[in-house]
Each structure stands twice: as structure tokens, then as C-alpha cells.
Design a protein around this motif. Structure first.
Motif, mmCIF file in Angstrom:
data_model
loop_
_atom_site.group_PDB
_atom_site.id
_atom_site.type_symbol
_atom_site.label_atom_id
_atom_site.label_comp_id
_atom_site.label_asym_id
_atom_site.label_seq_id
_atom_site.Cartn_x
_atom_site.Cartn_y
_atom_site.Cartn_z
ATOM 1 N N TYR A 33 21.939 12.423 -3.924
ATOM 2 C CA TYR A 33 20.865 12.564 -3.274
ATOM 3 C C TYR A 33 21.072 12.522 -1.397
ATOM 4 O O TYR A 33 22.050 11.808 -1.088
ATOM 5 C CB TYR A 33 19.752 11.438 -3.223
ATOM 6 N N TYR A 35 19.313 11.731 2.217
ATOM 7 C CA TYR A 35 18.102 11.331 2.916
ATOM 8 C C TYR A 35 18.066 11.295 4.429
ATOM 9 O O TYR A 35 19.403 11.249 4.805
ATOM 10 C CB TYR A 35 17.588 9.854 2.390
ATOM 11 N N GLN A 37 16.458 9.190 7.822
ATOM 12 C CA GLN A 37 15.640 7.942 8.227
ATOM 13 C C GLN A 37 15.507 8.399 9.897
ATOM 14 O O GLN A 37 16.363 8.008 10.413
ATOM 15 C CB GLN A 37 16.273 6.707 7.784
ATOM 16 N N GLY A 42 10.503 5.378 6.840
ATOM 17 C CA GLY A 42 11.223 5.094 5.504
ATOM 18 C C GLY A 42 12.177 6.308 5.429
ATOM 19 O O GLY A 42 12.171 7.232 6.130
ATOM 20 N N LEU A 43 12.718 6.146 4.417
ATOM 21 C CA LEU A 43 13.850 7.450 4.009
ATOM 22 C C LEU A 43 12.993 8.487 3.385
ATOM 23 O O LEU A 43 12.184 8.201 2.666
ATOM 24 C CB LEU A 43 14.728 7.051 3.019
ATOM 25 N N LEU A 45 13.647 12.317 1.462
ATOM 26 C CA LEU A 45 14.462 12.986 0.644
ATOM 27 C C LEU A 45 14.578 14.442 1.035
ATOM 28 O O LEU A 45 13.560 14.875 1.132
ATOM 29 C CB LEU A 45 13.965 13.185 -0.826
ATOM 30 N N TYR A 48 18.517 17.109 -3.490
ATOM 31 C CA TYR A 48 19.240 15.965 -4.558
ATOM 32 C C TYR A 48 19.862 17.169 -5.634
ATOM 33 O O TYR A 48 19.551 18.258 -5.597
ATOM 34 C CB TYR A 48 18.205 15.193 -5.327
ATOM 35 N N PHE A 90 21.665 9.508 4.942
ATOM 36 C CA PHE A 90 22.092 8.625 3.942
ATOM 37 C C PHE A 90 22.465 9.511 2.572
ATOM 38 O O PHE A 90 21.323 10.094 2.449
ATOM 39 C CB PHE A 90 21.321 7.508 3.725
ATOM 40 N N LEU B 87 12.092 -2.822 1.889
ATOM 41 C CA LEU B 87 11.462 -1.541 1.709
ATOM 42 C C LEU B 87 11.002 -1.520 0.149
ATOM 43 O O LEU B 87 11.801 -1.999 -0.772
ATOM 44 C CB LEU B 87 12.737 -0.312 1.680
ATOM 45 N N LYS B 97 13.698 10.542 -8.653
ATOM 46 C CA LYS B 97 13.621 10.790 -7.084
ATOM 47 C C LYS B 97 12.910 9.398 -6.641
ATOM 48 O O LYS B 97 12.041 8.728 -7.290
ATOM 49 C CB LYS B 97 12.923 11.885 -6.713
ATOM 50 N N LEU B 98 13.325 8.932 -5.449
ATOM 51 C CA LEU B 98 12.694 7.722 -5.002
ATOM 52 C C LEU B 98 11.823 7.919 -3.993
ATOM 53 O O LEU B 98 12.107 9.036 -3.004
ATOM 54 C CB LEU B 98 13.946 6.667 -4.748
ATOM 55 N N PHE B 100 10.230 5.923 -0.540
ATOM 56 C CA PHE B 100 10.482 4.658 0.232
ATOM 57 C C PHE B 100 9.034 4.694 0.924
ATOM 58 O O PHE B 100 8.460 5.329 1.765
ATOM 59 C CB PHE B 100 11.492 4.778 1.030
ATOM 60 N N GLY B 101 8.843 3.078 1.079
ATOM 61 C CA GLY B 101 7.930 2.652 1.979
ATOM 62 C C GLY B 101 8.465 2.875 3.301
ATOM 63 O O GLY B 101 9.823 2.538 3.402
ATOM 64 N N THR B 102 7.842 2.386 4.478
ATOM 65 C CA THR B 102 8.365 2.410 5.603
ATOM 66 C C THR B 102 8.895 0.860 5.977
ATOM 67 O O THR B 102 9.854 0.882 6.759
ATOM 68 C CB THR B 102 7.274 2.552 6.868
ATOM 69 N N GLY B 103 8.788 0.023 5.135
ATOM 70 C CA GLY B 103 9.434 -1.117 5.292
ATOM 71 C C GLY B 103 8.682 -2.283 5.999
ATOM 72 O O GLY B 103 7.640 -2.015 6.733
#
Lengths: 114, 110
Positions: A33, A35, A37, A42-43, A45, A48, A90, B87, B97-98, B100-103
Motif C-alpha cells: 500500500y 499512503y 499523510q 489521517g493517512l 490510501l 494498493y 508511507f 489512530l 484496505k485500511l 484511518f481516523g485523524t487520530g
């Protein structure tokens, strides 16, 4: 244990230049993958791959291209760098298997477009 | 509505305190759930997976409520070294596929 290795760690580009961010993993993982940021975010995508020869778009693919000629390598290409692509990038990989297996991240490439 | 929502914080707590973070997700078909930790200018690292039955790893406890689409992380006896961004991460299915929240940023102080 190298894991996921990204190069370069830092780069400054001029608008319109091109470059390739390198990512390689030595864990024989099928999934890889990319990403980005942005600060305080957040990250997201970009692209992939589920195996050599197979790639697909993520949430924010515009302005980027990828290839996956080997299991180990998953380079990300910026063809015409724009200031909006200033970000931390990343790369991650994951083994094939059940969904609760984690992704392993490289330590990032910090890219500035000026 | 964001796919994964978290309170950005910061949460400023003294050493030894207990702190809880919450997260909600919008995709009811989400299959697996994680908390990752990210230190300043570093890559995310897996803290723990989150299971419906709840799970604990030392001072960290994670809970999942699928009906409410809600995930939580509890940190007991906070240490200075716990200072980081946490996160909330959801596996949305295809190709793992992930999202993500902004943390949520945690700062533990003396």
C-alpha cells in the motif's frame, strides 16, 4: 530485520519535476500500500497492490502511478509534481490471510514541492 | 460523515491517570479494527487489534460495539512514554484496505 524500507527519507522537488519513491519489503507479503499523510490528518490510501502485476486505485490516486513487477517492490511515481503533493508518504505491506493481520509500515518519505 | 471519526484532542493527563479514547465508524460492513500509535513524524505502529469480546494488553484495553459502530481504547496508569497520537483504524474489506481516523493526541505530563 529490514521489514519495509522506503527511500529517500527526504526530498525537495520543484513544481513540474518527476520522481519515484521507492518501497521494498523482505517479508514476502502479497499486499502492499501507499499512503499520504498531510499535517494533522489521517493517512489516505493512494494505491494498493494484492500481488505482483496487480495494482488498484485507492482514495487519492490522481497525480500518481505505481507498478508491481515483483513481490518485494512497489514504487510510487509522481510525474508532474504539484505543491498539493507536499506530504509524508508511507508504504506498508501485509501478509495474505485473515483481515485482522496488521499492516507493517516503512518509516516514510517526507516530500516538499516548491 | 467521515468514515472513521475521532476526537482530535489533545488530551493532557498527569502520569498515572486513566484516559479513554473513542472512535466511531460509518461502514457497517467493516470487518476488523485496530488501534495504531503514531509518534511525532514517525510511521504508525500497531498497538492492538480490537475484538468484539474486548481485549486487553497490559495497561491497554480495547472494546468494540458493532451495533453502535463504536470503538474505544482505555489506557490505565498512563506513562510519559504513552504520549503520542492514537489512530483508530478500520479494515473496510477488499484487499484489507485500511481507513484511518485523524487520530487523538495524548500528552502525559509529570
Amino acid at each position: 530485520n529490514a521489514g519495509v524500507t522506503q527511500t529517500p527519507k527526504f526530498r525537495i522537488l520543484k513544481i513540474g519535476q518527476s520522481m519515484t519513491l521507492q518501497c521494498t519489503q523482505d517479508m514476502n507479503h502479497n499486499y502492499m500500500y501507499w499512503y499520504r499523510q498531510d499535517p494533522g490528518m489521517g493517512l489516505k490510501l493512494i494505491y494498493y497492490s494484492v500481488g505482483a502485476g496487480i495494482t488498484d486505485k485507492g482514495e487519492v490516486p490522481n497525480g500518481y502511478n505505481v507498478s508491481r513487477s515483483t513481490t518485494e517492490d512497489f514504487p510510487l511515481r509522481l510525474e508532474l509534481a504539484a505543491p498539493s503533493q507536499t506530504s509524508v508518504y508511507f508504504c506498508a505491506s501485509r501478509d495474505f490471510g485473515t483481515g485482522d493481520q496488521p499492516q507493517h509500515f516503512g518509516d516514510g518519505t517526507r516530500l516538499s514541492i516548491l | 460523515r467521515k468514515e472513521v471519526e475521532q476526537d482530535p484532542g489533545p488530551f493532557n493527563v498527569p502520569e498515572g491517570a486513566t484516559v479513554a479514547f473513542n472512535c466511531t465508524y460509518s461502514n457497517s460492513a467493516s470487518q476488523s479494527f485496530f488501534w495504531y500509535r503514531q509518534d511525532c513524524r514517525k510511521e504508525p505502529k500497531l498497538l492492538m487489534s480490537v475484538y468484539s469480546s474486548g481485549n486487553e494488553d497490559g495497561r491497554f484495553t480495547a472494546q468494540l460495539n458493532r451495533a453502535s459502530q463504536y470503538i474505544s481504547l482505555l489506557i490505565r496508569d498512563s506513562k510519559l512514554s504513552d504520549s503520542a497520537t492514537y489512530l483508530c483504524v478500520v479494515n473496510t474489506g477488499t484487499a484489507s484496505k485500511l481507513t484511518f481516523g485523524t487520530g487523538t493526541r495524548l500528552q502525559v505530563t509529570l
